[in-house]
Every structure is written in structure tokens, then in C-alpha cells.
Design a protein around this motif. Structure first.
Motif, short mmCIF file in Angstrom:
data_model
loop_
_atom_site.label_atom_id
_atom_site.label_comp_id
_atom_site.label_asym_id
_atom_site.label_seq_id
_atom_site.Cartn_x
_atom_site.Cartn_y
_atom_site.Cartn_z
N ALA A 110 -118.49 -88.69 102.78
CA ALA A 110 -119.41 -89.54 101.98
C ALA A 110 -120.81 -88.58 101.68
CB ALA A 110 -119.34 -90.74 102.80
N GLU A 111 -121.15 -88.15 102.99
CA GLU A 111 -122.57 -87.33 102.81
C GLU A 111 -122.56 -86.34 101.95
OE1 GLU A 111 -126.40 -86.89 103.74
OE2 GLU A 111 -125.10 -88.22 103.83
N ILE A 112 -121.23 -85.42 101.85
CA ILE A 112 -121.01 -84.79 100.92
C ILE A 112 -121.35 -85.08 99.47
CG2 ILE A 112 -119.38 -82.87 99.92
CD1 ILE A 112 -118.42 -82.38 103.06
N ILE A 113 -120.51 -86.22 99.17
CA ILE A 113 -120.58 -86.80 97.88
C ILE A 113 -122.03 -87.14 97.66
CG2 ILE A 113 -119.97 -89.09 96.68
CD1 ILE A 113 -117.12 -88.73 98.19
N ARG A 114 -122.78 -87.77 98.72
CA ARG A 114 -124.24 -88.12 98.23
C ARG A 114 -125.04 -86.89 97.96
NH1 ARG A 114 -129.25 -89.77 101.23
NH2 ARG A 114 -128.43 -88.63 102.90
N CYS A 115 -124.77 -85.76 98.72
CA CYS A 115 -125.55 -84.66 98.47
C CYS A 115 -125.29 -83.99 97.08
CB CYS A 115 -125.29 -83.41 99.67
SG CYS A 115 -125.83 -83.86 101.04
N ARG A 116 -123.87 -83.94 96.70
CA ARG A 116 -123.65 -83.64 95.36
C ARG A 116 -124.05 -84.26 94.26
NH1 ARG A 116 -117.51 -81.72 97.12
NH2 ARG A 116 -118.05 -79.76 97.86
N ALA A 117 -124.30 -85.68 94.53
CA ALA A 117 -124.80 -86.42 93.38
C ALA A 117 -126.36 -86.07 93.19
CB ALA A 117 -124.52 -87.94 93.75
N LYS A 118 -127.11 -85.89 94.40
CA LYS A 118 -128.30 -85.64 94.33
C LYS A 118 -128.71 -84.21 93.64
CE LYS A 118 -132.85 -85.87 95.22
NZ LYS A 118 -133.47 -86.40 94.21
N ILE A 119 -127.58 -83.09 93.94
CA ILE A 119 -127.81 -81.85 93.25
C ILE A 119 -127.54 -82.16 91.45
CG2 ILE A 119 -126.30 -79.80 92.67
CD1 ILE A 119 -125.95 -79.88 95.82
N ASP A 120 -126.74 -83.07 91.36
CA ASP A 120 -126.28 -83.12 89.87
C ASP A 120 -127.63 -83.84 89.32
OD1 ASP A 120 -123.83 -81.99 90.05
OD2 ASP A 120 -122.86 -83.76 90.28
N ALA A 121 -128.14 -84.91 89.87
CA ALA A 121 -129.15 -85.54 89.26
C ALA A 121 -130.47 -84.71 89.18
CB ALA A 121 -129.51 -86.69 90.39
N SER A 122 -130.70 -83.70 90.16
CA SER A 122 -131.76 -82.63 90.07
C SER A 122 -131.51 -81.71 88.92
CB SER A 122 -132.01 -82.21 91.32
OG SER A 122 -132.34 -83.00 92.44
N VAL A 123 -130.26 -81.27 88.77
CA VAL A 123 -130.00 -80.44 87.84
C VAL A 123 -130.25 -80.85 86.46
CG1 VAL A 123 -128.20 -79.26 86.71
CG2 VAL A 123 -128.58 -79.06 89.12
N ASN A 124 -129.56 -82.20 86.24
CA ASN A 124 -130.06 -82.91 85.02
C ASN A 124 -131.35 -83.05 84.60
OD1 ASN A 124 -127.19 -82.85 84.50
ND2 ASN A 124 -126.55 -85.01 85.65
N HIS A 125 -132.01 -83.67 85.66
CA HIS A 125 -133.49 -84.16 85.59
C HIS A 125 -134.16 -82.81 84.79
CE1 HIS A 125 -137.51 -84.92 86.62
NE2 HIS A 125 -137.46 -85.89 86.23
N ARG A 126 -133.89 -81.55 85.73
CA ARG A 126 -134.59 -80.28 85.17
C ARG A 126 -134.15 -79.97 83.83
NH1 ARG A 126 -137.41 -76.00 87.71
NH2 ARG A 126 -137.94 -74.64 85.93
N ALA A 127 -132.82 -80.14 83.57
CA ALA A 127 -132.58 -79.64 82.13
C ALA A 127 -132.96 -80.64 81.07
CB ALA A 127 -130.96 -79.78 82.00
N THR A 128 -133.12 -81.88 81.50
CA THR A 128 -133.94 -82.66 80.58
C THR A 128 -135.42 -82.57 80.16
OG1 THR A 128 -132.43 -84.60 81.16
CG2 THR A 128 -134.52 -85.38 80.02
N ALA A 129 -136.08 -82.14 81.42
CA ALA A 129 -137.44 -81.73 81.21
C ALA A 129 -137.57 -80.48 80.54
CB ALA A 129 -137.97 -81.71 82.72
N ASP A 130 -136.78 -79.32 80.79
CA ASP A 130 -136.77 -78.09 80.05
C ASP A 130 -136.70 -78.43 78.48
OD1 ASP A 130 -137.28 -76.66 82.28
OD2 ASP A 130 -135.18 -76.17 82.64
N ALA A 131 -135.72 -79.25 78.10
CA ALA A 131 -135.12 -79.42 76.83
C ALA A 131 -136.48 -80.18 76.21
CB ALA A 131 -133.90 -80.31 76.70
N LEU A 132 -136.99 -81.08 76.81
CA LEU A 132 -138.10 -81.80 76.29
C LEU A 132 -139.43 -81.02 76.06
CD1 LEU A 132 -139.62 -84.44 75.52
CD2 LEU A 132 -140.24 -84.67 77.99
N PHE A 133 -139.71 -80.03 76.85
CA PHE A 133 -140.86 -79.20 76.70
C PHE A 133 -140.74 -77.94 76.02
CE2 PHE A 133 -142.04 -81.82 80.69
CZ PHE A 133 -143.21 -82.14 80.19
N LYS A 134 -139.31 -77.67 75.80
CA LYS A 134 -139.21 -76.45 74.87
C LYS A 134 -139.04 -77.02 73.31
CE LYS A 134 -136.32 -73.69 77.72
NZ LYS A 134 -135.10 -73.27 78.16
N ARG A 135 -139.20 -78.07 72.96
CA ARG A 135 -139.48 -78.54 71.62
C ARG A 135 -140.68 -78.56 70.94
NH1 ARG A 135 -135.29 -83.47 70.79
NH2 ARG A 135 -133.29 -82.34 71.57
#
Length: 65
Positions: free
Chosen positions: A40-65
Motif C-alpha cells: 500500500a505504501e508503494i502504491i502511495r509513493c507511485r501515485a505521488k511520483i505520478d502526480a509530481s511528474v504530471n504537475h511538472r509537465a503541466t507547468a512546463d507546457a503552460l510556460f512554454k506557450r
């Protein structure tokens, strides 16, 4: 005031603490419960990683426009 030893225990890595624990005394049911908790902790950590990566990708896409 707390001693240096007690402060270092408070800052210790929980995963390292788990790795040092003696599991020989645990029953099969306790080992299964421990594995379920760790999975369960591994799943929680992977979800946090995915959220962080997605947040970063969204921010990168926003500021590259």
C-alpha cells in the motif's frame, strides 16, 4: 532538552528502520499484513511520483506557450 541520540532517532529514515527490524519473531499472518502495508505504501509513493511528474509537465507546457 533532548539528547543527540534521541534527535537522530527522530530523523531516522523509516524504511531503513523497517529493514533493520527482526522479522524472525513474526507469524505468517503478521508477515502477510506487513507485506500488504508495504505494498500500500508503494502504491502511495507511485501515485505521488505520478502526480509530481504530471504537475511538472503541466507547468512546463503552460510556460512554454
Amino acid at each position: 532538552m533532548e539528547s543527540d541520540e534521541s534527535l537522530s532517532r527522530l530523523n531516522a529514515d523509516p524504511a531503513a528502520g523497517l529493514a533493520r527490524q527482526d522479522i524472525d519473531r513474526l507469524s505468517v499472518d503478521e508477515l502477510h499484513a506487513r507485506i500488504a502495508l508495504l505494498e500500500a505504501e508503494i502504491i502511495r509513493c507511485r501515485a505521488k511520483i505520478d502526480a509530481s511528474v504530471n504537475h511538472r509537465a503541466t507547468a512546463d507546457a503552460l510556460f512554454k506557450r
